[in-house]
Write an enzyme that holds these catalytic residues in place. Structure first.
Site, short mmCIF file in Angstrom:
data_model
loop_
_atom_site.label_atom_id
_atom_site.label_comp_id
_atom_site.label_asym_id
_atom_site.label_seq_id
_atom_site.Cartn_x
_atom_site.Cartn_y
_atom_site.Cartn_z
N CYS A 115 -26.37 26.73 -6.80
CA CYS A 115 -27.23 27.92 -6.79
C CYS A 115 -27.81 28.16 -8.18
O CYS A 115 -27.11 28.62 -9.09
CB CYS A 115 -26.42 29.13 -6.33
SG CYS A 115 -27.33 30.67 -6.44
N CYS B 263 -27.87 31.84 -9.34
CA CYS B 263 -26.55 32.38 -9.72
C CYS B 263 -26.10 31.84 -11.08
O CYS B 263 -25.51 32.58 -11.87
CB CYS B 263 -25.49 31.98 -8.70
SG CYS B 263 -25.99 32.04 -6.99
N ASP B 264 -26.35 30.57 -11.36
CA ASP B 264 -25.67 29.92 -12.48
C ASP B 264 -26.56 29.43 -13.62
O ASP B 264 -26.04 28.96 -14.64
CB ASP B 264 -24.85 28.71 -11.96
CG ASP B 264 -23.78 29.16 -10.97
OD1 ASP B 264 -23.30 30.30 -11.10
OD2 ASP B 264 -23.41 28.38 -10.08
#
Ligand code: NAP
Length: 316
Positions: free
Chosen positions: A134, A137-138
């Site tokens: 993701c 997200c990261d």
């Protein structure tokens, strides 16, 4: 008396949310069950540039938040629970969750799909320690570092573009010599000076101590194996895997008809092989898996559920 819903929707992505909206607007008592974050896969997508009308605030998160608000406004119950079992035979169907059992006259399966793994040594061990599925997200963890993106579809190339905003350099590793991604997305990647591409190559192993430190790759045309090691000053780099998705349909194995890849078979009205059970979105057999097709499926499934209930139950 135990509550019997008109519709239980399993899955809270765009298909489930759209089904919940149409079902509640049709005055059906509706509960939508989601085990993780409501909104599904799009919540981890940065840009949803191809959803009609989605120009301003077109992030996956903002779009799904607006869908959730709309559903709540019309009275849908949104429930966090993990479905363990379904009993779909008979007129009243049961969905057995970890928290409780839900009874319904009709069921809409909108369970979606989840990321496919590379299935190579080191992948599991380093998930969350350099390996990610993701970008939204990261990405931030890899600011100023190097990133490898694995895959050649829309997700891989689009997310590689996003990752250039954080990384020092992004290298896309693809197993063939051309991308599967849409031409418009490819062109942007080819033009981006921060993106390098390694063609005809697969990942064989991911290694490190605590964090990812090296990646072993094999060229499928020459059989040459190379190992890339993290820059000494940086000590680590990121590996973002975007090699497609697998349908979340294990609950329905042996119950609903599926194709060879375990996608649920439906007709154009989202009917499965069991009357009163509908499937919508990425979990069903279809040619285009997009937010726009998922919400369309959800709307059709809800309206068909309404018709099914009217025709099947005397008290309706
Ligand atoms: P996808 O279209 O299935 O592409 C998967 C890619 O991963 C392919 O390039 C495939 O290679 C490669 N691959 C598969 N297994 C692999 C393995 N074991 N090792 C190395 N590479 C592997 O998946 P996606 O890109 O996630 O897209 C899924 C769906 O969402 C598609 O319908 C896509 O159009 C849609 N989507 C749309 C957008 C958008 O329109 N903005 C954005 C994201 C996703 P091959 O090419 O050799 O098969």
């Amino acid at each position: 008396m135990e509550k019997i819903y008109d519709v239980v929707i399993i899955g809270g992505g765009p298909a489930g949310l759209s089904a919940a909206l149409y079902a509640t607007r049709a005055k059906l008592t509706t509960i939508m069950i989601e085990k993780e974050k409501t909104g599904g896969q799009i919540t981890s997508t940065t840009e949803v540039a191809n959803y009609p009308g989605s120009i301003e605030n077109a992030t996956g998160d903002s779009l799904s938040n607006r869908m959730v608000e709309q559903c709540k406004e019309f009275g849908a119950e949104l429930q966090k629970d993990e479905v363990q079992e379904v009993k779909l035979e008979g007129e009243i169907k049961e969905v057995v969750g970890k928290q409780q059992t839900y009874k319904a006259r009709s069921i809409i399966v909108a369970t979606g799909a989840s990321p496919r793994y590379l299935d190579v040594p080191g992948e599991k061990e380093f998930t969350g320690k350099g390996v990610s599925y993701c970008a939204t997200c990261d990405a931030d963890f890899f600011t100023g570092l190097e990133i490898f993106v694995i895959g050649g579809g829309d997700s891989a190339v689009e997310e590689a573009l996003l990752l250039t905003k954080f990384a020092r350099k992004v290298t896309i590793v693809h197993r063939r010599d051309e991308f599967k991604a849409a031409k418009s997305i490819q062109e942007r990647a080819f033009k981006n000076p921060k993106i390098d591409i390694i063609w005809d190559t697969v990942i064989e192993e991911i290694k490190g101590e605590g964090l990812v430190q090296s990646i072993k790759m094999k060229n499928l045309k020459t059989d040459e194996v190379t190992e890339y090691k993290a820059n000494e000053d940086e000590g680590t780099f990121g590996i973002f895997v975007f090699v497609g998705y697998l349908p979340e349909t294990q609950l329905f194995n042996g119950i609903l008809d599926m194709d060879g890849a375990h996608y649920i078979k439906t007709d154009e009205n989202m009917n499965t092989n069991i009357p009163g059970v509908f499937a919508a979105g990425d979990c069903r057999v279809k040619t285009l898996r997009q937010v726009v097709t998922a919400v369309s499926d959800g709307a059709i499934a809800a309206i068909q559920a309404e018709k099914y209930i009217e025709n099947t139950f005397d008290d309706q």
